[in-house]
Design a protein around this motif. Structure first.
Motif, PDB file in Angstrom:
ATOM      1  N   PHE A  80      29.138  46.949  30.712  1.00  0.00           N
ATOM      2  CA  PHE A  80      30.760  46.831  31.060  1.00  0.00           C
ATOM      3  C   PHE A  80      30.784  45.814  32.283  1.00  0.00           C
ATOM      4  O   PHE A  80      29.560  45.577  32.942  1.00  0.00           O
ATOM      5  CB  PHE A  80      31.356  48.006  31.487  1.00  0.00           C
ATOM      6  N   VAL A  81      31.721  45.334  32.640  1.00  0.00           N
ATOM      7  CA  VAL A  81      32.016  44.125  33.739  1.00  0.00           C
ATOM      8  C   VAL A  81      32.415  45.196  34.910  1.00  0.00           C
ATOM      9  O   VAL A  81      33.205  45.677  34.734  1.00  0.00           O
ATOM     10  CB  VAL A  81      32.938  43.269  33.538  1.00  0.00           C
ATOM     11  N   GLU A  82      31.778  44.821  36.037  1.00  0.00           N
ATOM     12  CA  GLU A  82      32.252  45.795  37.311  1.00  0.00           C
ATOM     13  C   GLU A  82      32.508  44.540  38.346  1.00  0.00           C
ATOM     14  O   GLU A  82      31.822  43.650  38.595  1.00  0.00           O
ATOM     15  CB  GLU A  82      30.769  46.341  37.933  1.00  0.00           C
ATOM     16  N   ILE A  83      33.674  45.036  38.871  1.00  0.00           N
ATOM     17  CA  ILE A  83      34.207  44.259  40.014  1.00  0.00           C
ATOM     18  C   ILE A  83      33.587  44.947  41.365  1.00  0.00           C
ATOM     19  O   ILE A  83      33.994  45.997  41.544  1.00  0.00           O
ATOM     20  CB  ILE A  83      35.633  44.014  39.897  1.00  0.00           C
ATOM     21  N   VAL A  84      33.015  44.336  42.271  1.00  0.00           N
ATOM     22  CA  VAL A  84      32.539  44.990  43.347  1.00  0.00           C
ATOM     23  C   VAL A  84      33.458  44.282  44.575  1.00  0.00           C
ATOM     24  O   VAL A  84      33.284  43.122  44.964  1.00  0.00           O
ATOM     25  CB  VAL A  84      31.139  44.395  44.062  1.00  0.00           C
ATOM     26  N   PRO A  85      34.362  45.048  45.139  1.00  0.00           N
ATOM     27  CA  PRO A  85      35.621  44.453  46.085  1.00  0.00           C
ATOM     28  C   PRO A  85      34.753  44.099  47.494  1.00  0.00           C
ATOM     29  O   PRO A  85      33.808  44.718  47.863  1.00  0.00           O
ATOM     30  CB  PRO A  85      36.405  45.513  46.259  1.00  0.00           C
ATOM     31  N   GLY A  86      35.435  42.817  47.913  1.00  0.00           N
ATOM     32  CA  GLY A  86      35.037  42.310  49.198  1.00  0.00           C
ATOM     33  C   GLY A  86      35.951  43.019  50.241  1.00  0.00           C
ATOM     34  O   GLY A  86      36.632  43.702  50.113  1.00  0.00           O
ATOM     35  N   GLY A  87      35.859  42.276  51.382  1.00  0.00           N
ATOM     36  CA  GLY A  87      36.721  42.726  52.607  1.00  0.00           C
ATOM     37  C   GLY A  87      37.661  41.869  53.067  1.00  0.00           C
ATOM     38  O   GLY A  87      38.367  42.186  53.847  1.00  0.00           O
ATOM     39  N   SER A  88      37.882  40.952  52.341  1.00  0.00           N
ATOM     40  CA  SER A  88      38.802  39.690  52.693  1.00  0.00           C
ATOM     41  C   SER A  88      40.437  40.377  52.618  1.00  0.00           C
ATOM     42  O   SER A  88      40.724  40.975  51.879  1.00  0.00           O
ATOM     43  CB  SER A  88      38.936  38.565  51.761  1.00  0.00           C
ATOM     44  N   PRO A  89      41.277  39.970  53.429  1.00  0.00           N
ATOM     45  CA  PRO A  89      42.480  40.427  53.512  1.00  0.00           C
ATOM     46  C   PRO A  89      43.542  39.316  52.515  1.00  0.00           C
ATOM     47  O   PRO A  89      44.480  40.080  52.256  1.00  0.00           O
ATOM     48  CB  PRO A  89      43.227  40.182  54.862  1.00  0.00           C
ATOM     49  N   PHE A  90      42.735  38.287  51.982  1.00  0.00           N
ATOM     50  CA  PHE A  90      43.353  37.742  50.957  1.00  0.00           C
ATOM     51  C   PHE A  90      43.082  38.214  49.590  1.00  0.00           C
ATOM     52  O   PHE A  90      42.050  38.573  49.328  1.00  0.00           O
ATOM     53  CB  PHE A  90      43.245  36.170  51.301  1.00  0.00           C
ATOM     54  N   MET A  91      43.979  37.927  48.485  1.00  0.00           N
ATOM     55  CA  MET A  91      43.959  38.520  47.285  1.00  0.00           C
ATOM     56  C   MET A  91      43.723  37.389  46.036  1.00  0.00           C
ATOM     57  O   MET A  91      44.394  36.409  46.418  1.00  0.00           O
ATOM     58  CB  MET A  91      44.788  39.405  46.790  1.00  0.00           C
ATOM     59  N   PHE A  92      43.042  37.839  45.136  1.00  0.00           N
ATOM     60  CA  PHE A  92      43.025  36.664  44.031  1.00  0.00           C
ATOM     61  C   PHE A  92      44.471  36.407  43.321  1.00  0.00           C
ATOM     62  O   PHE A  92      45.066  37.564  43.192  1.00  0.00           O
ATOM     63  CB  PHE A  92      42.189  37.168  42.818  1.00  0.00           C
ATOM     64  N   GLU A  93      44.689  35.376  42.998  1.00  0.00           N
ATOM     65  CA  GLU A  93      45.948  34.852  42.526  1.00  0.00           C
ATOM     66  C   GLU A  93      45.640  34.739  40.923  1.00  0.00           C
ATOM     67  O   GLU A  93      44.499  34.569  40.734  1.00  0.00           O
ATOM     68  CB  GLU A  93      46.466  33.376  42.944  1.00  0.00           C
ATOM     69  N   PRO A  94      46.592  35.031  40.129  1.00  0.00           N
ATOM     70  CA  PRO A  94      46.339  35.056  38.568  1.00  0.00           C
ATOM     71  C   PRO A  94      45.765  33.631  38.354  1.00  0.00           C
ATOM     72  O   PRO A  94      45.784  32.542  38.947  1.00  0.00           O
ATOM     73  CB  PRO A  94      47.850  34.996  37.998  1.00  0.00           C
ATOM     74  N   ASP A  95      44.708  33.628  37.432  1.00  0.00           N
ATOM     75  CA  ASP A  95      44.164  32.497  36.812  1.00  0.00           C
ATOM     76  C   ASP A  95      43.008  31.989  37.988  1.00  0.00           C
ATOM     77  O   ASP A  95      42.505  30.764  37.843  1.00  0.00           O
ATOM     78  CB  ASP A  95      45.117  31.242  36.620  1.00  0.00           C
ATOM     79  N   ALA A  96      42.740  32.710  39.113  1.00  0.00           N
ATOM     80  CA  ALA A  96      41.675  32.190  40.089  1.00  0.00           C
ATOM     81  C   ALA A  96      40.354  32.417  39.422  1.00  0.00           C
ATOM     82  O   ALA A  96      40.195  33.294  38.419  1.00  0.00           O
ATOM     83  CB  ALA A  96      41.938  33.210  41.173  1.00  0.00           C
ATOM     84  N   GLU A  97      39.322  31.917  40.055  1.00  0.00           N
ATOM     85  CA  GLU A  97      37.920  32.107  39.450  1.00  0.00           C
ATOM     86  C   GLU A  97      37.264  32.820  40.592  1.00  0.00           C
ATOM     87  O   GLU A  97      37.310  32.752  41.652  1.00  0.00           O
ATOM     88  CB  GLU A  97      37.403  30.800  39.252  1.00  0.00           C
ATOM     89  N   ILE A  98      36.620  33.832  40.081  1.00  0.00           N
ATOM     90  CA  ILE A  98      35.616  34.703  40.848  1.00  0.00           C
ATOM     91  C   ILE A  98      34.256  33.977  40.811  1.00  0.00           C
ATOM     92  O   ILE A  98      33.711  33.787  39.670  1.00  0.00           O
ATOM     93  CB  ILE A  98      35.554  36.093  40.118  1.00  0.00           C
ATOM     94  N   GLU A  99      33.942  33.487  42.068  1.00  0.00           N
ATOM     95  CA  GLU A  99      32.765  32.698  41.988  1.00  0.00           C
ATOM     96  C   GLU A  99      31.418  33.389  41.954  1.00  0.00           C
ATOM     97  O   GLU A  99      30.302  32.909  41.648  1.00  0.00           O
ATOM     98  CB  GLU A  99      32.801  31.525  42.956  1.00  0.00           C
ATOM     99  N   ASP A 100      31.258  34.553  42.775  1.00  0.00           N
ATOM    100  CA  ASP A 100      30.287  35.386  43.007  1.00  0.00           C
ATOM    101  C   ASP A 100      29.954  36.223  41.923  1.00  0.00           C
ATOM    102  O   ASP A 100      30.708  37.223  41.687  1.00  0.00           O
ATOM    103  CB  ASP A 100      30.470  36.122  44.214  1.00  0.00           C
ATOM    104  N   THR A 101      29.155  35.829  40.946  1.00  0.00           N
ATOM    105  CA  THR A 101      28.775  36.444  39.636  1.00  0.00           C
ATOM    106  C   THR A 101      27.252  36.768  39.752  1.00  0.00           C
ATOM    107  O   THR A 101      26.492  36.232  40.277  1.00  0.00           O
ATOM    108  CB  THR A 101      29.216  35.621  38.479  1.00  0.00           C
ATOM    109  N   GLN A 102      27.125  37.959  38.985  1.00  0.00           N
ATOM    110  CA  GLN A 102      25.593  38.530  38.758  1.00  0.00           C
ATOM    111  C   GLN A 102      25.711  38.728  37.297  1.00  0.00           C
ATOM    112  O   GLN A 102      26.084  39.562  36.530  1.00  0.00           O
ATOM    113  CB  GLN A 102      25.497  39.600  39.493  1.00  0.00           C
ATOM    114  N   SER A 103      24.615  37.967  36.594  1.00  0.00           N
ATOM    115  CA  SER A 103      24.495  38.110  35.155  1.00  0.00           C
ATOM    116  C   SER A 103      23.761  39.663  34.768  1.00  0.00           C
ATOM    117  O   SER A 103      23.277  40.182  35.665  1.00  0.00           O
ATOM    118  CB  SER A 103      23.614  37.001  34.577  1.00  0.00           C
ATOM    119  N   ALA A 104      24.022  39.702  33.406  1.00  0.00           N
ATOM    120  CA  ALA A 104      23.170  41.100  32.882  1.00  0.00           C
ATOM    121  C   ALA A 104      21.553  40.757  33.297  1.00  0.00           C
ATOM    122  O   ALA A 104      21.013  39.638  32.942  1.00  0.00           O
ATOM    123  CB  ALA A 104      23.375  40.882  31.279  1.00  0.00           C
ATOM    124  N   VAL A 105      21.062  41.947  33.421  1.00  0.00           N
ATOM    125  CA  VAL A 105      19.597  42.001  33.510  1.00  0.00           C
ATOM    126  C   VAL A 105      18.956  42.408  32.105  1.00  0.00           C
ATOM    127  O   VAL A 105      19.380  43.596  31.753  1.00  0.00           O
ATOM    128  CB  VAL A 105      19.339  42.934  34.609  1.00  0.00           C
TER     129      VAL A 105
END
Length: 148
Positions: free
Chosen positions: A108-133
């Protein structure tokens, strides 16, 4: 005459149960009319075990699903669009990983939240990715004693 009335009633009951079952199945799987959601994109080196419809989870709770997976011919990465339920805000420094439910479970795809006070806008790209092992490659490294 009595037999035809009985057949019509039984047929109607079977049809009602079938419609009820299909409605229930659509709600459980999320197929029927997505609730309000917004898209986010991510690019993975390997998306092994993840398909369209795979759960997207945050803290173990389903918050969306994978909507699209395409191979980028320039980068040879899996460009992915996920849909996140409206009202769930994700910090813009969050990471997205491919996690496994266990040895026999699916991915499954898991989102690990950060601590930024700013949030993703619609259509934004999540750049910090970790692929399947790959479990097979991990087992081969263990068996061969390779520490790479």
């Amino acid at each position: 005459m009595t037999q035809s009335k009985t057949e019509v009633l039984v047929g109607g009951a079977v049809l009602a149960v079938a419609v009820g079952f299909l409605t229930f199945a659509a709600q459980i799987t999320g197929v029927g009319g997505n609730a309000a959601s917004y898209p986010l994109t991510a690019s993975f080196r390997s998306l092994e075990g993840v398909n369209v419809g795979t759960d997207v989870r945050l803290a173990g709770v389903k918050i969306g699903s994978v909507n699209s997976v395409v191979l980028n011919p320039e980068t040879f990465r899996a460009d992915t669009i996920i849909l996140v339920k409206e009202g769930i805000e994700i910090p813009d420094d969050s990471a997205i990983t491919i996690a496994s439910e266990g040895l026999l479970g699916g991915n499954f795809v898991e989102i690990v939240p950060g601590g930024s006070p700013f949030m993703f806008e619609p259509d934004a790209e999540i750049e910090d990715t970790q692929s399947a092992v790959s479990l097979v490659s991990l087992l081969l490294k263990f068996v061969s004693g390779s520490g790479e």
